[in-house]
Design a protein around this motif. Structure first.
Motif, mmCIF file in Angstrom:
data_model
loop_
_atom_site.group_PDB
_atom_site.id
_atom_site.type_symbol
_atom_site.label_atom_id
_atom_site.label_comp_id
_atom_site.label_asym_id
_atom_site.label_seq_id
_atom_site.Cartn_x
_atom_site.Cartn_y
_atom_site.Cartn_z
ATOM 1 N N LEU A 164 0.713 -1.062 0.181
ATOM 2 C CA LEU A 164 -0.104 0.009 -0.098
ATOM 3 C C LEU A 164 0.871 1.196 -0.128
ATOM 4 C CD1 LEU A 164 -3.065 0.853 0.042
ATOM 5 C CD2 LEU A 164 -2.773 1.082 2.467
ATOM 6 N N SER A 165 2.046 1.169 0.827
ATOM 7 C CA SER A 165 2.808 2.273 0.867
ATOM 8 C C SER A 165 3.614 2.727 -0.404
ATOM 9 C CB SER A 165 3.782 2.234 1.788
ATOM 10 O OG SER A 165 4.720 1.031 1.439
ATOM 11 N N ASP A 166 3.502 1.736 -1.459
ATOM 12 C CA ASP A 166 4.160 2.034 -2.877
ATOM 13 C C ASP A 166 3.126 2.634 -3.817
ATOM 14 O OD1 ASP A 166 6.813 1.088 -1.732
ATOM 15 O OD2 ASP A 166 6.671 -0.781 -3.002
ATOM 16 N N ALA A 167 1.972 2.027 -3.308
ATOM 17 C CA ALA A 167 0.840 2.751 -4.525
ATOM 18 C C ALA A 167 0.259 3.915 -3.753
ATOM 19 C CB ALA A 167 -0.295 1.642 -4.535
ATOM 20 N N ALA A 168 0.378 4.420 -2.480
ATOM 21 C CA ALA A 168 -0.075 5.785 -1.969
ATOM 22 C C ALA A 168 -0.135 6.684 -3.026
ATOM 23 C CB ALA A 168 0.608 5.803 -0.908
ATOM 24 N N GLY A 169 -1.212 7.539 -2.969
ATOM 25 C CA GLY A 169 -0.912 8.818 -3.825
ATOM 26 C C GLY A 169 -1.512 8.514 -5.365
ATOM 27 N N THR A 170 -2.016 7.448 -5.603
ATOM 28 C CA THR A 170 -2.269 7.192 -7.012
ATOM 29 C C THR A 170 -3.749 7.934 -6.904
ATOM 30 O OG1 THR A 170 -0.915 5.245 -7.373
ATOM 31 C CG2 THR A 170 -2.859 5.477 -8.954
ATOM 32 N N PRO A 171 -3.929 8.657 -8.167
ATOM 33 C CA PRO A 171 -5.358 9.493 -7.917
ATOM 34 C C PRO A 171 -6.375 8.109 -8.557
ATOM 35 C CG PRO A 171 -3.844 10.142 -9.826
ATOM 36 C CD PRO A 171 -3.187 9.363 -8.927
ATOM 37 N N ILE A 172 -7.511 8.236 -7.861
ATOM 38 C CA ILE A 172 -8.563 7.390 -8.303
ATOM 39 C C ILE A 172 -9.680 8.072 -8.610
ATOM 40 C CG2 ILE A 172 -10.253 5.597 -7.436
ATOM 41 C CD1 ILE A 172 -7.272 4.581 -7.880
ATOM 42 N N ASP A 173 -10.522 7.768 -9.703
ATOM 43 C CA ASP A 173 -11.723 8.472 -10.243
ATOM 44 C C ASP A 173 -13.043 7.703 -9.745
ATOM 45 O OD1 ASP A 173 -10.355 10.278 -11.831
ATOM 46 O OD2 ASP A 173 -9.635 8.424 -12.639
ATOM 47 N N TYR A 174 -13.101 6.546 -9.695
ATOM 48 C CA TYR A 174 -13.834 5.357 -9.291
ATOM 49 C C TYR A 174 -13.724 4.432 -8.361
ATOM 50 C CZ TYR A 174 -17.720 2.219 -10.807
ATOM 51 O OH TYR A 174 -18.846 1.314 -11.105
ATOM 52 N N VAL A 175 -14.341 4.333 -7.131
ATOM 53 C CA VAL A 175 -14.517 3.148 -6.448
ATOM 54 C C VAL A 175 -15.666 2.409 -6.260
ATOM 55 C CG1 VAL A 175 -13.941 2.767 -3.959
ATOM 56 C CG2 VAL A 175 -12.808 4.508 -4.995
ATOM 57 N N PHE A 176 -15.186 1.033 -6.381
ATOM 58 C CA PHE A 176 -16.372 -0.007 -6.395
ATOM 59 C C PHE A 176 -16.202 -0.860 -5.116
ATOM 60 C CE2 PHE A 176 -17.747 -4.335 -7.762
ATOM 61 C CZ PHE A 176 -19.354 -3.868 -7.543
ATOM 62 N N ASN A 213 -8.871 5.828 -13.208
ATOM 63 C CA ASN A 213 -8.360 4.994 -12.628
ATOM 64 C C ASN A 213 -9.286 4.206 -11.591
ATOM 65 O OD1 ASN A 213 -5.847 5.211 -13.506
ATOM 66 N ND2 ASN A 213 -5.105 6.740 -11.886
ATOM 67 N N VAL A 214 -9.441 2.944 -11.440
ATOM 68 C CA VAL A 214 -10.748 2.495 -10.514
ATOM 69 C C VAL A 214 -10.176 1.701 -9.412
ATOM 70 C CG1 VAL A 214 -12.473 0.750 -10.624
ATOM 71 C CG2 VAL A 214 -12.068 2.201 -12.720
ATOM 72 N N LEU A 215 -10.321 1.753 -8.330
ATOM 73 C CA LEU A 215 -10.077 1.053 -7.351
ATOM 74 C C LEU A 215 -11.188 0.038 -6.999
ATOM 75 C CD1 LEU A 215 -7.625 0.240 -5.331
ATOM 76 C CD2 LEU A 215 -8.960 1.680 -3.741
ATOM 77 N N SER A 216 -11.219 -1.224 -6.994
ATOM 78 C CA SER A 216 -12.256 -1.934 -6.811
ATOM 79 C C SER A 216 -11.962 -3.270 -5.728
ATOM 80 C CB SER A 216 -12.653 -2.775 -8.001
ATOM 81 O OG SER A 216 -13.721 -3.751 -7.845
ATOM 82 N N THR A 217 -12.821 -3.565 -5.042
ATOM 83 C CA THR A 217 -12.939 -4.711 -3.902
ATOM 84 C C THR A 217 -13.132 -6.025 -4.791
ATOM 85 O OG1 THR A 217 -14.954 -4.745 -3.284
ATOM 86 C CG2 THR A 217 -13.487 -3.535 -2.268
ATOM 87 N N MET A 218 -13.330 -6.207 -6.159
ATOM 88 C CA MET A 218 -13.565 -7.471 -7.043
ATOM 89 C C MET A 218 -12.401 -8.552 -6.831
ATOM 90 S SD MET A 218 -14.347 -5.487 -10.301
ATOM 91 C CE MET A 218 -13.103 -5.079 -11.648
ATOM 92 N N ASN A 219 -12.468 -9.481 -7.335
ATOM 93 C CA ASN A 219 -11.407 -10.632 -7.568
ATOM 94 C C ASN A 219 -10.547 -10.458 -8.787
ATOM 95 O OD1 ASN A 219 -13.465 -11.512 -9.501
ATOM 96 N ND2 ASN A 219 -14.506 -12.128 -7.632
ATOM 97 N N GLY A 230 -9.783 10.641 -2.791
ATOM 98 C CA GLY A 230 -9.742 10.796 -4.258
ATOM 99 C C GLY A 230 -8.252 10.278 -4.500
ATOM 100 N N ALA A 231 -7.579 9.466 -3.626
ATOM 101 C CA ALA A 231 -6.364 8.615 -3.871
ATOM 102 C C ALA A 231 -6.119 7.579 -3.164
ATOM 103 C CB ALA A 231 -5.043 9.728 -3.972
ATOM 104 N N ILE A 232 -5.211 6.572 -3.554
ATOM 105 C CA ILE A 232 -4.920 5.429 -2.467
ATOM 106 C C ILE A 232 -4.418 6.052 -1.372
ATOM 107 C CG2 ILE A 232 -3.587 3.341 -2.704
ATOM 108 C CD1 ILE A 232 -4.154 2.857 -5.508
#
Length: 411
Positions: free
Chosen positions: A275-287, A367-373, A402-404
């Protein structure tokens, strides 16, 4: 049929032995056997394909209408005419067969399978969706199969399979407080690859998996197919699912001490980053949803995270409960109101945006962040979107920022 499972014997082999279709001889890895499943269920997306196979071969009946179910979960809110036609075709087909039908809005097939008792201890269940492996969280041998095999099982009440070899994954230690079951499995996949698990029955073992809640166990089991496994089993605290301690099994030890939350990067579940490496990545859509993370525990965690806050402007948060029962429980507990107050959009129960056959679709370049598989390119209906995967708590914080987030944001 329910079946008591014994310690010291591979669970897949025990269940297969209890469902043999009049065959003799030992149930051992590599042997081809014919078995009688307790339940066969079909999801709406491939029901029209099965209908065509019925027509081509002149089939008109099923082996037992009470043990064959159609679940309309992949396309609950249909916004495409061609897909609407396919859903109508599936409904007509199900009515003609006279089978059990779970209508749009009742929920995801795998979530319903647990709620309705299809995934009972020792049962053998076939589903026309690869994530039928969720059954292993309930001591059921859940096997995902393609349209041809499902058609044959619907008609004859039997199917054939090769008895899988069993591998025990012994998990030692405890992950960090912010890590969830999916973080453990995806880290295991990243470090071990698929080869140790391909067409094998995976039995998780150790104090940590035994301590998981039912919802967390289901989340872990749902990702078994991403390992390449034939099936998976997760132990329970009561010992009714007695994994491990089987002499001669291939064993993989995996130390999860201090394991951090992870994010799967586009476009592969196994392509993880801390998570620390991905932190700050902007996200437009969370599912938040899918058969991996749409249960009550997931919605509770998301609601607790956003309580008193608002989703950041420019980021949409979509939440899809896994079933009508989960939806109602979440309403009674106040989770739905909390999510709505924070700016989330709540959709009817089902697979939701996961497979891309219904909206909301991501825009080009989103950029989408999702809890799917899965986060394969085009998975949510737009090959020009970038899909990241995470747990519900990370997803919920992402919607606010709005970001990881960074690890310290989880505290």
């Amino acid at each position: 049929m329910t079946q008591e499972l014994k310690a010291g014997l591979p669970l897949a082999e025990q269940i297969i032995a209890g469902h043999l279709a009049g065959e003799d001889g030992p149930v051992e890895p590599g042997r081809l056997v014919t078995v009688r499943p307790d339940r066969v269920y079909v999801q709406d997306g491939n029901a029209p394909t099965i209908a065509k196979l019925y027509e081509q071969h002149g089939f008109t009946t099923v082996f037992d209408p009470e043990r064959v179910s159609f679940v309309f979960d992949h396309s609950v809110l249909v916004a495409d005419v061609s897909m609407a036609d396919r859903m109508k075709e599936a409904e007509v087909f199900a009515a003609r067969l006279g089978v059990d039908v779970r209508s749009r809005g009742e929920g995801i097939s795998h979530v319903l399978a647990a709620e309705l008792g299809w995934f009972a201890l020792g049962t053998l269940v076939l589903g026309s969706d690869s994530h039928t492996c969720v059954g292993g969280a309930f001591g059921s041998l859940g096997l995902g199969m393609g349209a041809s095999d499902i058609t044959a099982a619907m008609v004859t009440g039997t199917t054939w399979l090769k008895v899988p070899e069993t591998v025990e994954v012994r998990l030692t230690g405890t992950p960090e407080r912010g890590a969830r079951a999916r973080d453990v499995l995806l880290t295991l996949l990243n470090e071990q690859g698929e080869e140790p698990f391909l067409y094998r029955s995976v039995e998780f073992n150790g104090p940590w998996p035994r301590s998981l809640s039912g919802d967390a166990s289901a989340s872990l089991a749902s990702l078994g197919v991403e390992l390449g496994a034939k099936c998976v089993f997760v132990p329970d605290e009561a010992g009714t699912i007695p994994t491990g301690a089987t002499a001669g099994l291939r064993e993989i030890s995996f130390d999860i001490s201090g394991l951090q939350p992870v994010v799967s990067l586009p476009h592969l579940p196994a392509k993880i980053a801390p998570l620390s490496d991905a932190a700050g990545t902007p996200i437009d859509y969370v599912f938040i949803g899918s058969c991996t993370n749409s249960r009550l525990e997931d919605l509770a965690e998301a609601a607790a995270t956003v309580d008193g806050h608002r989703v950041r402007f420019g980021t949409q948060l979509v939440v899809t409960p896994g079933s009508l029962r989960v939806y109602r429980q979440a309403m009674r507990a106040g989770y739905i109101d909390t999510l709505l107050s924070a700016g989330a959009v709540i959709t009817p129960p089902g697979c939701g945006a996961c497979v891309g056959t219904q909206g909301p679709l991501p825009a080009r370049g989103d950029n989408v962040l999702s809890t799917m598989n899965r986060n394969f390119r085009g998975r949510m209906g737009n090959p020009e979107a970038n899909i990241y995967l995470s747990s519900p708590v990370v997803a919920a914080i992402t919607a606010l920022l709005g970001a990881i987030p960074a690890v310290e944001d989880l505290v």
